[in-house]
Motif scaffolding. Structure first.
Motif, PDB file in Angstrom:
ATOM      1  N   GLY A 150       0.804  -1.210   0.000  1.00 54.64           N
ATOM      2  CA  GLY A 150       0.000   0.000   0.000  1.00 54.64           C
ATOM      3  C   GLY A 150       0.839   1.263   0.000  1.00 54.64           C
ATOM      4  N   LYS A 151       2.046   1.178   0.502  1.00 58.53           N
ATOM      5  CA  LYS A 151       2.916   2.346   0.597  1.00 58.53           C
ATOM      6  C   LYS A 151       4.049   2.305  -0.431  1.00 58.53           C
ATOM      7  CE  LYS A 151       1.835   2.905   5.407  1.00 58.53           C
ATOM      8  NZ  LYS A 151       2.325   3.194   6.731  1.00 58.53           N
ATOM      9  N   TRP A 152       3.934   1.417  -1.375  1.00 61.28           N
ATOM     10  CA  TRP A 152       5.007   1.204  -2.331  1.00 61.28           C
ATOM     11  C   TRP A 152       5.375   2.469  -3.104  1.00 61.28           C
ATOM     12  CZ3 TRP A 152       9.106  -1.262  -2.787  1.00 61.28           C
ATOM     13  CH2 TRP A 152       9.760  -1.429  -3.993  1.00 61.28           C
ATOM     14  N   LYS A 153       4.402   3.253  -3.490  1.00 62.44           N
ATOM     15  CA  LYS A 153       4.703   4.467  -4.257  1.00 62.44           C
ATOM     16  C   LYS A 153       5.616   5.400  -3.475  1.00 62.44           C
ATOM     17  CE  LYS A 153       0.708   4.340  -7.220  1.00 62.44           C
ATOM     18  NZ  LYS A 153      -0.439   5.032  -7.769  1.00 62.44           N
ATOM     19  N   GLN A 154       5.472   5.416  -2.170  1.00 60.32           N
ATOM     20  CA  GLN A 154       6.338   6.241  -1.334  1.00 60.32           C
ATOM     21  C   GLN A 154       7.732   5.640  -1.221  1.00 60.32           C
ATOM     22  OE1 GLN A 154       4.374   6.586   2.420  1.00 60.32           O
ATOM     23  NE2 GLN A 154       2.599   7.648   1.582  1.00 60.32           N
ATOM     24  N   LEU A 155       7.829   4.342  -1.303  1.00 61.31           N
ATOM     25  CA  LEU A 155       9.105   3.654  -1.121  1.00 61.31           C
ATOM     26  C   LEU A 155       9.910   3.488  -2.410  1.00 61.31           C
ATOM     27  CD1 LEU A 155       8.052   0.811   1.330  1.00 61.31           C
ATOM     28  CD2 LEU A 155       9.556   2.730   1.821  1.00 61.31           C
ATOM     29  N   VAL A 156       9.300   3.743  -3.550  1.00 62.67           N
ATOM     30  CA  VAL A 156       9.988   3.524  -4.821  1.00 62.67           C
ATOM     31  C   VAL A 156      11.289   4.320  -4.898  1.00 62.67           C
ATOM     32  CG1 VAL A 156       9.852   3.915  -7.319  1.00 62.67           C
ATOM     33  CG2 VAL A 156       7.990   2.777  -6.140  1.00 62.67           C
ATOM     34  N   GLY A 157      11.289   5.539  -4.432  1.00 59.05           N
ATOM     35  CA  GLY A 157      12.511   6.352  -4.456  1.00 59.05           C
ATOM     36  C   GLY A 157      13.615   5.721  -3.629  1.00 59.05           C
ATOM     37  N   GLU A 158      13.257   5.186  -2.477  1.00 59.79           N
ATOM     38  CA  GLU A 158      14.237   4.509  -1.625  1.00 59.79           C
ATOM     39  C   GLU A 158      14.745   3.237  -2.304  1.00 59.79           C
ATOM     40  OE1 GLU A 158      15.459   5.687   1.267  1.00 59.79           O
ATOM     41  OE2 GLU A 158      14.211   7.456   1.004  1.00 59.79           O
ATOM     42  N   ALA A 159      13.850   2.512  -2.950  1.00 63.32           N
ATOM     43  CA  ALA A 159      14.241   1.290  -3.658  1.00 63.32           C
ATOM     44  C   ALA A 159      15.149   1.629  -4.834  1.00 63.32           C
ATOM     45  CB  ALA A 159      13.001   0.539  -4.139  1.00 63.32           C
ATOM     46  N   ARG A 160      14.862   2.717  -5.513  1.00 60.56           N
ATOM     47  CA  ARG A 160      15.684   3.155  -6.635  1.00 60.56           C
ATOM     48  C   ARG A 160      17.108   3.452  -6.159  1.00 60.56           C
ATOM     49  NH1 ARG A 160      12.813   7.435  -8.360  1.00 60.56           N
ATOM     50  NH2 ARG A 160      11.266   6.065  -9.239  1.00 60.56           N
ATOM     51  N   THR A 161      17.221   4.038  -4.973  1.00 60.42           N
ATOM     52  CA  THR A 161      18.533   4.329  -4.395  1.00 60.42           C
ATOM     53  C   THR A 161      19.250   3.030  -4.024  1.00 60.42           C
ATOM     54  OG1 THR A 161      17.751   6.437  -3.528  1.00 60.42           O
ATOM     55  CG2 THR A 161      19.715   5.515  -2.513  1.00 60.42           C
ATOM     56  N   ALA A 162      18.517   2.088  -3.449  1.00 59.86           N
ATOM     57  CA  ALA A 162      19.120   0.820  -3.016  1.00 59.86           C
ATOM     58  C   ALA A 162      19.533  -0.055  -4.191  1.00 59.86           C
ATOM     59  CB  ALA A 162      18.141   0.070  -2.110  1.00 59.86           C
ATOM     60  N   TRP A 163      18.726  -0.084  -5.226  1.00 60.38           N
ATOM     61  CA  TRP A 163      18.981  -0.949  -6.381  1.00 60.38           C
ATOM     62  C   TRP A 163      18.878  -0.133  -7.660  1.00 60.38           C
ATOM     63  CZ3 TRP A 163      15.208  -2.656  -2.706  1.00 60.38           C
ATOM     64  CH2 TRP A 163      15.707  -3.555  -1.780  1.00 60.38           C
ATOM     65  N   GLY A 164      19.880   0.661  -7.914  1.00 61.06           N
ATOM     66  CA  GLY A 164      19.891   1.598  -9.024  1.00 61.06           C
ATOM     67  C   GLY A 164      19.795   0.983 -10.402  1.00 61.06           C
ATOM     68  N   GLU A 165      20.106  -0.299 -10.517  1.00 58.94           N
ATOM     69  CA  GLU A 165      20.040  -0.942 -11.825  1.00 58.94           C
ATOM     70  C   GLU A 165      18.618  -1.355 -12.204  1.00 58.94           C
ATOM     71  OE1 GLU A 165      22.946  -3.999 -12.525  1.00 58.94           O
ATOM     72  OE2 GLU A 165      24.493  -2.884 -11.466  1.00 58.94           O
ATOM     73  N   LEU A 166      17.705  -1.330 -11.248  1.00 60.91           N
ATOM     74  CA  LEU A 166      16.315  -1.668 -11.561  1.00 60.91           C
ATOM     75  C   LEU A 166      15.642  -0.465 -12.208  1.00 60.91           C
ATOM     76  CD1 LEU A 166      15.184  -3.594  -8.356  1.00 60.91           C
ATOM     77  CD2 LEU A 166      15.918  -4.539 -10.533  1.00 60.91           C
ATOM     78  N   THR A 167      14.876  -0.711 -13.238  1.00 58.56           N
ATOM     79  CA  THR A 167      14.188   0.373 -13.933  1.00 58.56           C
ATOM     80  C   THR A 167      12.907   0.756 -13.196  1.00 58.56           C
ATOM     81  OG1 THR A 167      12.834  -1.101 -15.297  1.00 58.56           O
ATOM     82  CG2 THR A 167      15.029  -0.527 -16.152  1.00 58.56           C
ATOM     83  N   ASP A 213      10.021   0.809 -14.499  1.00 59.95           N
ATOM     84  CA  ASP A 213       9.014  -0.176 -14.881  1.00 59.95           C
ATOM     85  C   ASP A 213       9.112  -1.441 -14.030  1.00 59.95           C
ATOM     86  OD1 ASP A 213       7.920   1.430 -16.845  1.00 59.95           O
ATOM     87  OD2 ASP A 213       9.048   0.501 -18.478  1.00 59.95           O
ATOM     88  N   GLU A 214      10.334  -1.886 -13.775  1.00 59.14           N
ATOM     89  CA  GLU A 214      10.518  -3.072 -12.945  1.00 59.14           C
ATOM     90  C   GLU A 214      10.027  -2.819 -11.522  1.00 59.14           C
ATOM     91  OE1 GLU A 214      14.350  -5.315 -14.903  1.00 59.14           O
ATOM     92  OE2 GLU A 214      14.710  -3.473 -13.742  1.00 59.14           O
ATOM     93  N   LEU A 215      10.359  -1.656 -10.982  1.00 57.64           N
ATOM     94  CA  LEU A 215       9.905  -1.327  -9.632  1.00 57.64           C
ATOM     95  C   LEU A 215       8.384  -1.225  -9.572  1.00 57.64           C
ATOM     96  CD1 LEU A 215      12.663   1.230  -8.635  1.00 57.64           C
ATOM     97  CD2 LEU A 215      12.325  -1.054  -7.691  1.00 57.64           C
ATOM     98  N   ALA A 216       7.781  -0.698 -10.624  1.00 60.77           N
ATOM     99  CA  ALA A 216       6.314  -0.617 -10.669  1.00 60.77           C
ATOM    100  C   ALA A 216       5.707  -2.018 -10.706  1.00 60.77           C
ATOM    101  CB  ALA A 216       5.868   0.190 -11.883  1.00 60.77           C
ATOM    102  N   LYS A 217       6.328  -2.929 -11.459  1.00 61.95           N
ATOM    103  CA  LYS A 217       5.833  -4.305 -11.539  1.00 61.95           C
ATOM    104  C   LYS A 217       5.923  -5.018 -10.199  1.00 61.95           C
ATOM    105  CE  LYS A 217       6.966  -5.208 -16.356  1.00 61.95           C
ATOM    106  NZ  LYS A 217       7.813  -5.988 -17.260  1.00 61.95           N
ATOM    107  N   ALA A 218       6.902  -4.656  -9.397  1.00 65.91           N
ATOM    108  CA  ALA A 218       7.070  -5.307  -8.091  1.00 65.91           C
ATOM    109  C   ALA A 218       5.878  -5.032  -7.191  1.00 65.91           C
ATOM    110  CB  ALA A 218       8.355  -4.832  -7.418  1.00 65.91           C
ATOM    111  N   GLU A 219       5.234  -3.877  -7.360  1.00 70.44           N
ATOM    112  CA  GLU A 219       4.026  -3.521  -6.612  1.00 70.44           C
ATOM    113  C   GLU A 219       4.206  -3.617  -5.104  1.00 70.44           C
ATOM    114  OE1 GLU A 219       1.465  -6.454  -8.355  1.00 70.44           O
ATOM    115  OE2 GLU A 219       0.784  -5.062  -9.902  1.00 70.44           O
ATOM    116  N   GLY A 220       5.446  -3.478  -4.632  1.00 71.74           N
ATOM    117  CA  GLY A 220       5.691  -3.550  -3.203  1.00 71.74           C
ATOM    118  C   GLY A 220       5.695  -4.953  -2.641  1.00 71.74           C
ATOM    119  N   ARG A 221       5.594  -5.938  -3.497  1.00 68.75           N
ATOM    120  CA  ARG A 221       5.588  -7.331  -3.049  1.00 68.75           C
ATOM    121  C   ARG A 221       7.022  -7.815  -2.905  1.00 68.75           C
ATOM    122  NH1 ARG A 221       1.928 -11.006  -6.389  1.00 68.75           N
ATOM    123  NH2 ARG A 221       2.970 -12.451  -4.982  1.00 68.75           N
TER     124      ARG A 221
END
Length: 68
Positions: free
Chosen positions: A8-25, A27-35
């Motif tokens: 439910g909070k994935w949209k807020q966490l995407v920026g943090e995930a992008r920082t942690a795993w910069g090679e993920l696009t 689109d890939e982060l959106a597909k993860a849907e926080g799962r």
């Protein structure tokens, strides 16, 4: 962090995930849907890690971002 809550909070966490795993696009982060399982699979594939390593990274990521 409860991984259901993370979805439910994935949209807020995407920026943090992008920082942690910069090679993920974005689109890939959106597909993860926080799962956690999907995110671990993407990390495993992109970074060539074992499933166990990827799951550990994801668990640590969600645990360190409990404030979201």
């Amino acid at each position: 962090m409860n991984h259901d809550i993370a979805e439910g909070k994935w949209k807020q966490l995407v920026g943090e995930a992008r920082t942690a795993w910069g090679e993920l696009t974005d689109d890939e982060l959106a597909k993860a849907e926080g799962r956690a399982d999907k995110l671990a699979g993407l990390i495993q594939e992109r970074y060539g890690k074992t499933r166990k390593q990827a799951e550990l990274e994801v668990r640590r990521f969600f645990d360190s971002n409990r404030d979201f």
